[in-house]
Enzyme design. Structure first.
Site, PDB file in Angstrom:
ATOM      1  N   HIS A 158       0.844  -1.335   0.082  1.00 35.75           N
ATOM      2  CA  HIS A 158       0.081   0.061   0.117  1.00 35.75           C
ATOM      3  C   HIS A 158       0.924   1.220  -0.008  1.00 35.75           C
ATOM      4  CE1 HIS A 158      -3.140  -2.914   1.369  1.00 35.75           C
ATOM      5  NE2 HIS A 158      -4.067  -1.781   0.860  1.00 35.75           N
ATOM      6  N   LYS A 162      -0.400   4.650   4.820  1.00 35.87           N
ATOM      7  CA  LYS A 162      -1.275   3.975   5.511  1.00 35.87           C
ATOM      8  C   LYS A 162      -0.495   3.484   6.808  1.00 35.87           C
ATOM      9  CE  LYS A 162      -3.829  -0.765   5.028  1.00 35.87           C
ATOM     10  NZ  LYS A 162      -4.929   0.005   5.348  1.00 35.87           N
TER      11      LYS A 162
HETATM   12  N1  LIG Z   1     -12.616  -1.530   3.450  1.00 35.53           N
HETATM   13  C1  LIG Z   1     -12.186  -0.963   2.202  1.00 35.53           C
HETATM   14  O1  LIG Z   1     -12.649  -1.180   1.298  1.00 35.53           O
HETATM   15  C2  LIG Z   1     -11.126   0.202   2.377  1.00 35.53           C
HETATM   16  C3  LIG Z   1     -10.925   0.612   3.576  1.00 35.53           C
HETATM   17  N2  LIG Z   1      -9.988   1.734   3.933  1.00 35.53           N
HETATM   18  C4  LIG Z   1      -9.679   2.157   5.215  1.00 35.53           C
HETATM   19  O2  LIG Z   1     -10.508   3.303   5.338  1.00 35.53           O
HETATM   20  C5  LIG Z   1      -9.776   4.164   6.460  1.00 35.53           C
HETATM   21  C6  LIG Z   1      -9.282   5.507   5.990  1.00 35.53           C
HETATM   22  O3  LIG Z   1      -8.514   5.536   4.975  1.00 35.53           O
HETATM   23  P1  LIG Z   1      -8.020   6.588   3.916  1.00 35.53           P
HETATM   24  O4  LIG Z   1      -9.367   7.320   3.524  1.00 35.53           O
HETATM   25  O5  LIG Z   1      -6.791   6.508   3.040  1.00 35.53           O
HETATM   26  O6  LIG Z   1      -7.428   7.743   5.218  1.00 35.53           O
HETATM   27  P2  LIG Z   1      -7.425   9.218   5.573  1.00 35.53           P
HETATM   28  O7  LIG Z   1      -6.594   9.617   6.582  1.00 35.53           O
HETATM   29  O8  LIG Z   1      -7.234  10.074   4.015  1.00 35.53           O
HETATM   30  O9  LIG Z   1      -8.925   9.703   6.047  1.00 35.53           O
HETATM   31  C7  LIG Z   1      -9.477   9.474   7.281  1.00 35.53           C
HETATM   32  C8  LIG Z   1     -10.189  10.774   7.452  1.00 35.53           C
HETATM   33  O10 LIG Z   1     -11.132  10.668   8.396  1.00 35.53           O
HETATM   34  C9  LIG Z   1     -11.014  11.882   9.422  1.00 35.53           C
HETATM   35  N3  LIG Z   1     -11.210  11.821  10.804  1.00 35.53           N
HETATM   36  C10 LIG Z   1     -10.379  11.442  11.890  1.00 35.53           C
HETATM   37  N4  LIG Z   1     -11.103  11.459  13.002  1.00 35.53           N
HETATM   38  C11 LIG Z   1     -12.513  11.892  12.662  1.00 35.53           C
HETATM   39  C12 LIG Z   1     -13.778  12.033  13.363  1.00 35.53           C
HETATM   40  N5  LIG Z   1     -13.679  11.755  14.570  1.00 35.53           N
HETATM   41  N6  LIG Z   1     -14.765  12.331  12.599  1.00 35.53           N
HETATM   42  C13 LIG Z   1     -14.538  12.419  11.397  1.00 35.53           C
HETATM   43  N7  LIG Z   1     -13.682  12.129  10.474  1.00 35.53           N
HETATM   44  C14 LIG Z   1     -12.554  11.877  11.238  1.00 35.53           C
HETATM   45  C15 LIG Z   1      -9.437  12.211   9.049  1.00 35.53           C
HETATM   46  O11 LIG Z   1      -9.232  13.691   9.251  1.00 35.53           O
HETATM   47  P3  LIG Z   1      -7.917  14.154   9.900  1.00 35.53           P
HETATM   48  O12 LIG Z   1      -7.057  13.671   8.638  1.00 35.53           O
HETATM   49  O13 LIG Z   1      -7.971  15.653  10.005  1.00 35.53           O
HETATM   50  O14 LIG Z   1      -7.275  13.397  11.084  1.00 35.53           O
HETATM   51  C16 LIG Z   1      -9.370  12.228   7.669  1.00 35.53           C
HETATM   52  O15 LIG Z   1      -9.883  13.115   6.873  1.00 35.53           O
HETATM   53  C17 LIG Z   1      -8.371   3.392   6.798  1.00 35.53           C
HETATM   54  O16 LIG Z   1      -8.744   2.411   8.066  1.00 35.53           O
HETATM   55  C18 LIG Z   1      -8.246   2.412   5.674  1.00 35.53           C
HETATM   56  O17 LIG Z   1      -7.501   0.990   5.595  1.00 35.53           O
HETATM   57  C19 LIG Z   1      -9.291   2.290   2.849  1.00 35.53           C
HETATM   58  C20 LIG Z   1      -9.540   2.070   1.484  1.00 35.53           C
HETATM   59  C21 LIG Z   1     -10.589   0.900   1.058  1.00 35.53           C
HETATM   60  O1  LIG Z   2      -5.692   2.098   3.498  1.00 32.37           O
HETATM   61  C1  LIG Z   2      -5.759   1.656   2.402  1.00 32.37           C
HETATM   62  O2  LIG Z   2      -5.622   2.545   1.359  1.00 32.37           O
HETATM   63  C2  LIG Z   2      -6.611   0.753   1.777  1.00 32.37           C
HETATM   64  N1  LIG Z   2      -6.867   0.025   3.069  1.00 32.37           N
HETATM   65  C3  LIG Z   2      -7.830  -1.456   2.990  1.00 32.37           C
HETATM   66  C4  LIG Z   2      -7.083  -2.450   3.658  1.00 32.37           C
HETATM   67  O3  LIG Z   2      -6.487  -2.277   4.758  1.00 32.37           O
HETATM   68  O4  LIG Z   2      -6.820  -3.360   3.162  1.00 32.37           O
HETATM   69  C5  LIG Z   2      -8.421  -1.662   1.535  1.00 32.37           C
HETATM   70  C6  LIG Z   2      -7.508  -1.343   0.590  1.00 32.37           C
HETATM   71  O5  LIG Z   2      -6.381  -2.135   0.370  1.00 32.37           O
HETATM   72  C7  LIG Z   2      -6.911   0.177   0.609  1.00 32.37           C
END
Ligand SMILES: NC(=O)C1=CN([C@@H]2O[C@H](COP(=O)(O)OP(=O)(O)OC[C@H]3O[C@@H](n4cnc5c(N)ncnc54)[C@H](OP(=O)(O)O)[C@@H]3O)[C@@H](O)[C@H]2O)C=CC1
Ligand SMILES: O=C(O)C1=N[C@H](C(=O)O)C[C@H](O)C1
Length: 272
Positions: A158, A162
Site C-alpha cells: 500500500h 497507510k
Molecule cells: N474497506 C475498504 O474497502 C477500504 C478501507 N480503507 C480504510 O479506510 C480508512 C481511511 O482510509 P483513508 O481514507 O486512506 O485515510 P485518510 O486519513 O485519508 O482519511 C481519514 C479521514 O477521517 C478523518 N477523521 C479522523 N477522525 C475523525 C472523526 N472523529 N470524525 C470524522 N472524521 C474523522 C481524518 O481527518 P484528519 O486527517 O484531520 O485526522 C481523515 O480526513 C483506513 O482504515 C483504511 O485502511 C481504505 C480503503 C478501502
Molecule cells: O488504507 C488503504 O488505502 C486501504 N485499506 C484497506 C486495507 O487495509 O486492506 C483496503 C485497500 O487495500 C486500501
C-alpha cells in the site's frame, strides 16, 4: 423509494473524497452530510469542492448528531476508535452503518458486534467485488491443498500513508484461508519475521507488508508447494472500486434486520 441519504464520515480523507464522488455519480443515493473531526481546518468548506466535483451544497461539519438527523445511512472510512463511537450513535438513530475502517483490534470488533445487535452494520476490510471474489477462491484453494505440503503466505503493498498492518484485506484473505483449512487464524498467523526464525512451522499462514509511494492496494496469496507455486492476486488501481462497493452495501442494507453483515453477504458470494 426515495433516494437514500448518505452521510460520509472522514469526508475529506482519501476514501471520503472517493465516496463523495461515487455517491454523486450513482442513482438512488445523495450526499446528506460530510463529517470531519472537530478542530479540522476544513469545517464549513464545500465537500464537493474538496472532492474535485465543484460545489454540491454540503459543507463539512463536526456536528455528528445534526448529520444523523438528516441521513438514512453513514458511510465510515475513518479510524478504529472513531468507527466504534459512530456505531453506537448510528444505532441510536436507526441508521445503516457501513464501516470500511481497518486496523480494528479484538476490543473494537467486540464493540461493533455489540452495536450490531441493534444496528444494521456492513463491515469489510475491502469493499471491492474483486477482492471478495478472490477471498472465495482463496478459501477453496486452501481447502483443496494439504497444509502439510502447501504453505500459505500473503503479501500486500500500500501507499506510504497507510497506518495499519497487515492490511484489512490481507487479514480478510488470511481469514478465508483459515476457514478453508478449518483452523483459527490468530493461532496460525505469523505476522513478523526477523533474525534467526528457524524453519517455517507447517500449517502457518504468513503475512508480509510493503509500504511505499501511491500504491492503492495490491494483494497476493501464495500457495507454495514442492516445485510449484500458485498465486492468487488482486490489484486496485482506483479507490472508486471501494467507494462504489460501500454505496452498494448501503443500498443493500436499507430495511434489513439489525446485524453485522459482510461484503460477501452484499455481493451474494456466500458458498453455502
Ligand atoms: N474497506 C475498504 O474497502 C477500504 C478501507 N480503507 C480504510 O479506510 C480508512 C481511511 O482510509 P483513508 O481514507 O486512506 O485515510 P485518510 O486519513 O485519508 O482519511 C481519514 C479521514 O477521517 C478523518 N477523521 C479522523 N477522525 C475523525 C472523526 N472523529 N470524525 C470524522 N472524521 C474523522 C481524518 O481527518 P484528519 O486527517 O484531520 O485526522 C481523515 O480526513 C483506513 O482504515 C483504511 O485502511 C481504505 C480503503 C478501502
Ligand atoms: O488504507 C488503504 O488505502 C486501504 N485499506 C484497506 C486495507 O487495509 O486492506 C483496503 C485497500 O487495500 C486500501
Amino acid at each position: 423509494m426515495s433516494d437514500m441519504r448518505l452521510a460520509v464520515a472522514g469526508a475529506a480523507g482519501r476514501m471520503g473524497q472517493a465516496l463523495i464522488r461515487a455517491i454523486a455519480s450513482m442513482d438512488g443515493v445523495v450526499v446528506s452530510a460530510a463529517i470531519e473531526r472537530s478542530g479540522s481546518d476544513i469545517l464549513g468548506r464545500d465537500a464537493g469542492v474538496q472532492a474535485q466535483l465543484g460545489e454540491i451544497g454540503v459543507a463539512f461539519t463536526d456536528d455528528f448528531e445534526a448529520a444523523m438527523a438528516v441521513s438514512d445511512g453513514l458511510v465510515d472510512f475513518t479510524a478504529p476508535d472513531v468507527s466504534v463511537a459512530n456505531a453506537g450513535l448510528a444505532a441510536q438513530y436507526g441508521l445503516v452503518h457501513i464501516i470500511g475502517t481497518t486496523g480494528c483490534d479484538a476490543a473494537h470488533e467486540e464493540k461493533i458486534r455489540k452495536a450490531a445487535e441493534k444496528a444494521i452494520i456492513v463491515k469489510s476490510g475491502n469493499m471491492s467485488l474483486g477482492v471478495n471474489l478472490l477471498s472465495v477462491l482463496v478459501r477453496q484453494a486452501a481447502k483443496a491443498l494439504d497444509p502439510q505440503d502447501w504453505d500459505i503466505e500473503i503479501v500486500e503493498m500500500h501507499h506510504r500513508h497507510k497506518v495499519d498492518a497487515p492490511s484489512g484485506t490481507a487479514l480478510l484473505l488470511g481469514q478465508a484461508a483459515a476457514e478453508g483449512r478449518d483452523i483459527d487464524l490468530d493461532a496460525a498467523s505469523i505476522r513478523v519475521r526477523d533474525g534467526h526464525t528457524g524453519p517455517r512451522p507447517a500449517g502457518s499462514i504468513g503475512f508480509a507488508t510493503l509500504r511505499g509511494g501511491s500504491v492503492v492496494g495490491e494483494h497476493t496469496v501464495m500457495l507454495a508447494g514442492e516445485g510449484e507455486l500458485v498465486e492468487l492476486s488482486h490489484k486496485a488501481t482506483d479507490r472508486s472500486i471501494f467507494a462504489r462497493g460501500a454505496v452498494k452495501a448501503a443500498l443493500w442494507a436499507r430495511n434489513r434486520e439489525p446485524g453485522l453483515y459482510s461484503m460477501i453477504d452484499v455481493l451474494g458470494l456466500s458458498e453455502n
